[in-house]
Design an enzyme around this catalytic site. Structure first.
Site, PDB file in Angstrom:
ATOM      1  N   ARG A   1     115.482 135.625  18.978  1.00 33.99           N
ATOM      2  CA  ARG A   1     114.771 135.167  20.197  1.00 33.99           C
ATOM      3  C   ARG A   1     113.778 136.233  20.666  1.00 33.99           C
ATOM      4  NH1 ARG A   1     119.106 133.445  24.222  1.00 33.99           N
ATOM      5  NH2 ARG A   1     117.307 133.002  25.539  1.00 33.99           N
TER       6      ARG A   1
ATOM      7  N   GLN B   1     115.515 131.528  35.680  1.00 34.88           N
ATOM      8  CA  GLN B   1     116.698 131.610  34.811  1.00 34.88           C
ATOM      9  C   GLN B   1     116.282 132.171  33.440  1.00 34.88           C
ATOM     10  OE1 GLN B   1     119.137 127.672  35.348  1.00 34.88           O
ATOM     11  NE2 GLN B   1     116.981 127.250  35.721  1.00 34.88           N
TER      12      GLN B   1
ATOM     13  N   ASP C   1     112.753 135.911  29.490  1.00 33.95           N
ATOM     14  CA  ASP C   1     111.624 136.268  28.605  1.00 33.95           C
ATOM     15  C   ASP C   1     110.565 137.157  29.258  1.00 33.95           C
ATOM     16  OD1 ASP C   1     110.459 132.825  28.993  1.00 33.95           O
ATOM     17  OD2 ASP C   1     110.102 134.565  30.274  1.00 33.95           O
TER      18      ASP C   1
ATOM     19  N   HIS D   1     119.367 135.428  35.291  1.00 33.53           N
ATOM     20  CA  HIS D   1     120.160 135.521  34.058  1.00 33.53           C
ATOM     21  C   HIS D   1     119.778 136.733  33.215  1.00 33.53           C
ATOM     22  CE1 HIS D   1     121.090 130.928  34.314  1.00 33.53           C
ATOM     23  NE2 HIS D   1     121.794 131.642  35.161  1.00 33.53           N
TER      24      HIS D   1
ATOM     25  N   CYS E   1     125.032 149.661  26.630  1.00 32.94           N
ATOM     26  CA  CYS E   1     126.287 149.891  25.897  1.00 32.94           C
ATOM     27  C   CYS E   1     127.448 149.254  26.667  1.00 32.94           C
ATOM     28  CB  CYS E   1     126.530 151.409  25.788  1.00 32.94           C
ATOM     29  SG  CYS E   1     128.187 151.821  25.242  1.00 32.94           S
TER      30      CYS E   1
ATOM     31  N   CYS F   1     128.521 157.127  22.947  1.00 29.28           N
ATOM     32  CA  CYS F   1     129.978 156.913  22.790  1.00 29.28           C
ATOM     33  C   CYS F   1     130.311 156.019  21.612  1.00 29.28           C
ATOM     34  CB  CYS F   1     130.540 156.313  24.078  1.00 29.28           C
ATOM     35  SG  CYS F   1     130.108 154.569  24.252  1.00 29.28           S
TER      36      CYS F   1
ATOM     37  N   GLY G   1     110.516 123.078  35.024  1.00 34.11           N
ATOM     38  CA  GLY G   1     110.985 123.350  33.668  1.00 34.11           C
ATOM     39  C   GLY G   1     112.448 123.700  33.536  1.00 34.11           C
TER      40      GLY G   1
ATOM     41  N   ASN H   1     108.601 118.315  35.708  1.00 36.73           N
ATOM     42  CA  ASN H   1     109.358 118.262  34.463  1.00 36.73           C
ATOM     43  C   ASN H   1     108.804 117.125  33.610  1.00 36.73           C
ATOM     44  OD1 ASN H   1     111.523 118.102  32.482  1.00 36.73           O
ATOM     45  ND2 ASN H   1     112.712 119.323  33.919  1.00 36.73           N
TER      46      ASN H   1
HETATM   47  C1  BV8 Z   1     129.606 131.905  36.153  1.00 31.20           C
HETATM   48  C2  BV8 Z   1     121.551 133.592  29.479  1.00 31.20           C
HETATM   49  C3  BV8 Z   1     131.739 132.537  36.868  1.00 31.20           C
HETATM   50  C4  BV8 Z   1     121.291 134.288  28.243  1.00 31.20           C
HETATM   51  C5  BV8 Z   1     122.510 131.494  30.132  1.00 31.20           C
HETATM   52  C6  BV8 Z   1     133.659 127.148  32.673  1.00 31.20           C
HETATM   53  C7  BV8 Z   1     133.893 128.523  32.562  1.00 31.20           C
HETATM   54  C8  BV8 Z   1     133.052 129.462  33.163  1.00 31.20           C
HETATM   55  C9  BV8 Z   1     131.950 129.026  33.867  1.00 31.20           C
HETATM   56  C10 BV8 Z   1     131.730 127.649  33.925  1.00 31.20           C
HETATM   57  C11 BV8 Z   1     132.567 126.707  33.367  1.00 31.20           C
HETATM   58  N1  BV8 Z   1     132.048 125.463  33.617  1.00 31.20           N
HETATM   59  C12 BV8 Z   1     130.925 125.585  34.327  1.00 31.20           C
HETATM   60  C13 BV8 Z   1     130.738 126.904  34.517  1.00 31.20           C
HETATM   61  C14 BV8 Z   1     129.657 127.517  35.142  1.00 31.20           C
HETATM   62  C15 BV8 Z   1     128.664 127.888  34.038  1.00 31.20           C
HETATM   63  C16 BV8 Z   1     127.795 126.661  33.891  1.00 31.20           C
HETATM   64  O1  BV8 Z   1     127.016 126.395  34.775  1.00 31.20           O
HETATM   65  N2  BV8 Z   1     127.972 125.898  32.791  1.00 31.20           N
HETATM   66  C17 BV8 Z   1     127.208 124.664  32.660  1.00 31.20           C
HETATM   67  C18 BV8 Z   1     126.431 124.659  31.346  1.00 31.20           C
HETATM   68  C19 BV8 Z   1     128.191 123.504  32.755  1.00 31.20           C
HETATM   69  N3  BV8 Z   1     127.934 129.029  34.558  1.00 31.20           N
HETATM   70  C20 BV8 Z   1     128.303 130.271  34.213  1.00 31.20           C
HETATM   71  O2  BV8 Z   1     129.137 130.545  33.387  1.00 31.20           O
HETATM   72  C21 BV8 Z   1     127.584 131.342  34.991  1.00 31.20           C
HETATM   73  N4  BV8 Z   1     128.560 132.305  35.448  1.00 31.20           N
HETATM   74  O3  BV8 Z   1     129.779 130.801  36.591  1.00 31.20           O
HETATM   75  O4  BV8 Z   1     130.507 132.907  36.285  1.00 31.20           O
HETATM   76  C22 BV8 Z   1     132.220 133.713  37.568  1.00 31.20           C
HETATM   77  C23 BV8 Z   1     132.284 133.701  38.948  1.00 31.20           C
HETATM   78  C24 BV8 Z   1     132.781 134.803  39.598  1.00 31.20           C
HETATM   79  C25 BV8 Z   1     133.189 135.934  38.879  1.00 31.20           C
HETATM   80  C26 BV8 Z   1     133.065 135.946  37.472  1.00 31.20           C
HETATM   81  C27 BV8 Z   1     132.577 134.846  36.802  1.00 31.20           C
HETATM   82  C28 BV8 Z   1     126.591 132.071  34.095  1.00 31.20           C
HETATM   83  C29 BV8 Z   1     125.511 131.096  33.669  1.00 31.20           C
HETATM   84  C30 BV8 Z   1     124.453 131.850  32.879  1.00 31.20           C
HETATM   85  C31 BV8 Z   1     124.568 131.463  31.430  1.00 31.20           C
HETATM   86  N5  BV8 Z   1     123.504 132.115  30.689  1.00 31.20           N
HETATM   87  N6  BV8 Z   1     121.691 132.146  29.336  1.00 31.20           N
HETATM   88  C32 BV8 Z   1     120.384 133.595  27.321  1.00 31.20           C
HETATM   89  O5  BV8 Z   1     119.360 133.042  27.772  1.00 31.20           O
HETATM   90  O6  BV8 Z   1     120.715 133.641  26.130  1.00 31.20           O
HETATM   91  S1  BV8 Z   1     122.281 129.851  30.437  1.00 31.20           S
HETATM   92  C33 BV8 Z   1     120.871 129.203  29.800  1.00 31.20           C
HETATM   93  O7  BV8 Z   1     120.684 127.968  30.509  1.00 31.20           O
HETATM   94  C34 BV8 Z   1     119.587 129.987  30.059  1.00 31.20           C
HETATM   95  O8  BV8 Z   1     119.722 131.081  30.932  1.00 31.20           O
HETATM   96  C35 BV8 Z   1     118.710 128.956  30.735  1.00 31.20           C
HETATM   97  O9  BV8 Z   1     117.789 129.537  31.512  1.00 31.20           O
HETATM   98  C36 BV8 Z   1     119.733 128.210  31.494  1.00 31.20           C
HETATM   99  C37 BV8 Z   1     119.294 126.918  32.084  1.00 31.20           C
HETATM  100  O10 BV8 Z   1     118.649 126.173  31.091  1.00 31.20           O
HETATM  101  P1  BV8 Z   1     117.138 125.714  31.436  1.00 31.20           P
HETATM  102  O11 BV8 Z   1     116.341 126.922  31.734  1.00 31.20           O
HETATM  103  O12 BV8 Z   1     117.174 124.642  32.461  1.00 31.20           O
HETATM  104  O13 BV8 Z   1     116.651 125.174  30.035  1.00 31.20           O
HETATM  105  P2  BV8 Z   1     116.976 123.744  29.380  1.00 31.20           P
HETATM  106  O14 BV8 Z   1     116.600 123.817  27.948  1.00 31.20           O
HETATM  107  O15 BV8 Z   1     118.367 123.319  29.777  1.00 31.20           O
HETATM  108  O16 BV8 Z   1     115.980 122.734  30.123  1.00 31.20           O
HETATM  109  C38 BV8 Z   1     114.582 122.842  29.909  1.00 31.20           C
HETATM  110  C39 BV8 Z   1     113.933 121.823  30.839  1.00 31.20           C
HETATM  111  O17 BV8 Z   1     112.532 121.961  30.738  1.00 31.20           O
HETATM  112  C40 BV8 Z   1     114.269 120.386  30.466  1.00 31.20           C
HETATM  113  O18 BV8 Z   1     114.565 119.673  31.663  1.00 31.20           O
HETATM  114  C41 BV8 Z   1     112.955 119.860  29.852  1.00 31.20           C
HETATM  115  O19 BV8 Z   1     112.761 118.478  30.143  1.00 31.20           O
HETATM  116  C42 BV8 Z   1     111.934 120.684  30.581  1.00 31.20           C
HETATM  117  N7  BV8 Z   1     110.676 120.929  29.879  1.00 31.20           N
HETATM  118  C43 BV8 Z   1     110.473 121.092  28.533  1.00 31.20           C
HETATM  119  N8  BV8 Z   1     109.155 121.353  28.312  1.00 31.20           N
HETATM  120  C44 BV8 Z   1     108.541 121.362  29.534  1.00 31.20           C
HETATM  121  C45 BV8 Z   1     109.498 121.084  30.529  1.00 31.20           C
HETATM  122  N9  BV8 Z   1     109.188 121.009  31.838  1.00 31.20           N
HETATM  123  C46 BV8 Z   1     107.890 121.217  32.188  1.00 31.20           C
HETATM  124  N10 BV8 Z   1     106.907 121.503  31.292  1.00 31.20           N
HETATM  125  C47 BV8 Z   1     107.200 121.573  29.962  1.00 31.20           C
HETATM  126  N11 BV8 Z   1     106.207 121.839  29.082  1.00 31.20           N
HETATM  127 ZN    ZN Z   2     128.065 154.108  25.195  1.00 31.27          ZN
END
Ligand code: BV8
Ligand code: ZN
Length: 245
Positions: free
Chosen positions: A69, A100, A103, A118, A126, A148, A185, A211
């Site tokens: 990526r 979110q 990049d 995010h 580390c 380390c 988006g 969107n």
């Molecule tokens: C948390 C980062 C708890 C790295 C990402 C079970 C266990 C644990 C947690 C959960 C659980 N169930 C639910 C949760 C909560 C979970 C969650 O929300 N899950 C969902 C999926 C059900 N969340 C978490 O785990 C969060 N932490 O809850 O911690 C906690 C609390 C207290 C103490 C300790 C812990 C952490 C969430 C962060 C996850 N990290 N990625 C990386 O990028 O690799 S998530 C990932 O999804 C990305 O960050 C991304 O940004 C994010 C959202 O996705 P989108 O950006 O919306 O992208 P997507 O492809 O989905 O959509 C694109 C859109 O654009 C579409 O609608 C499309 O139509 C549109 N589009 C396309 N082209 C265009 C356009 N629009 C306009 N113009 C265009 N040209």
């Molecule tokens: Zn270290």
């Protein structure tokens, strides 16, 4: 492009704007989104990649995915949507970008008030001693900490991990104080980030969604614009320039 009269009126009186963005606004820069027809997560499940246990179980595979990526991001540039959002700062007292995306394209486009809920894929640290590292996208092998010997991970928020508390709190405040919240988006399925537009709505902000397809929050916004952010955001900026002449 014809914009809803009610939105034009809101833009005329607005002082503070929040942009809440997701992977879709970087799609026109060539960075694949996560979900949707060509999303990168169609092949591999996020649980297998964007989580800490996956990293401990298979650090090489997760590291390789982030290097892949990084390589994509390395060759991309901000698009017209990012630049237009940055230019909003010339016409409104407060403009905040809550993203979110990991990049860094908003900053590269010139936005000066960006909260990365995010994290940022250009930063690494580390897992044992938190020493920060900058790793080039073409480095092959899995890097180890020079101090380390610990594993080095990308500074992004994985599933099950807390979001950066200060960035989240400031984003919530900006949303609560906003006159307009433009959601661009994002599929709005990932929490707690997806609470940001809801906080704006509950505080009386005018919600606009940009969107190419309907999403989880399309039913909650005041105005849903179907189109590409790289085309719609510049069109809104043109309307703002017109009214502020
Ligand atoms: C948390 C980062 C708890 C790295 C990402 C079970 C266990 C644990 C947690 C959960 C659980 N169930 C639910 C949760 C909560 C979970 C969650 O929300 N899950 C969902 C999926 C059900 N969340 C978490 O785990 C969060 N932490 O809850 O911690 C906690 C609390 C207290 C103490 C300790 C812990 C952490 C969430 C962060 C996850 N990290 N990625 C990386 O990028 O690799 S998530 C990932 O999804 C990305 O960050 C991304 O940004 C994010 C959202 O996705 P989108 O950006 O919306 O992208 P997507 O492809 O989905 O959509 C694109 C859109 O654009 C579409 O609608 C499309 O139509 C549109 N589009 C396309 N082209 C265009 C356009 N629009 C306009 N113009 C265009 N040209
Ligand atoms: Zn270290």
């Amino acid at each position: 492009m014809e914009l809803k009269e009610e939105f034009i009126e809101k833009l005329k009186s607005a002082k503070s704007i929040v942009f809440f963005t997701g992977a879709g606004i970087s799609a026109e820069s060539g960075i694949p989104t996560f979900r949707g027809k060509d999303g990168i997560w169609n092949k591999l499940k996020p649980e297998e990649l964007a989580n800490f246990n996956a990293f401990l179980r298979n650090p090489d595979m997760v590291w390789e995915w982030y290097q892949y990526r990084r390589q994509i991001i390395h060759d991309t540039k901000p698009n017209a949507g990012h630049f237009a959002m940055a230019e909003f700062e010339k016409y409104f007292d407060d403009v905040t970008v809550v993203t979110q995306n990991v990049d860094n394209l908003h900053r590269r486009a010139g936005s000066s008030n960006v909260f990365e809920l995010h994290g940022n894929i250009e930063r690494n640290y580390c897992i044992d001693c938190s020493e920060p590292y900058y790793i080039k996208s073409d480095e092959e092998s899995l890097p180890k900490c020079k101090i380390c010997g610990g594993l080095i991970r990308p500074d992004v928020v994985w599933f099950g991990e807390m979001l950066p508390q200060e960035a989240f709190a400031k984003s919530e405040k900006a949303a609560a104080d906003s006159d307009i919240c433009i959601i661009a988006g994002t599929s709005a399925v990932v929490y707690p980030a997806a609470y940001i537009p809801l906080t704006a709505r509950d505080a009386g902000s005018y919600l606009v969604e940009i969107n190419v397809a309907p999403t989880e929050i399309s039913g909650l916004v005041n105005y849903s614009v179907r189109g590409k952010s790289g085309e719609v955001v510049p069109a809104i900026l043109e309307a703002v320039k017109e009214m502020k002449k």
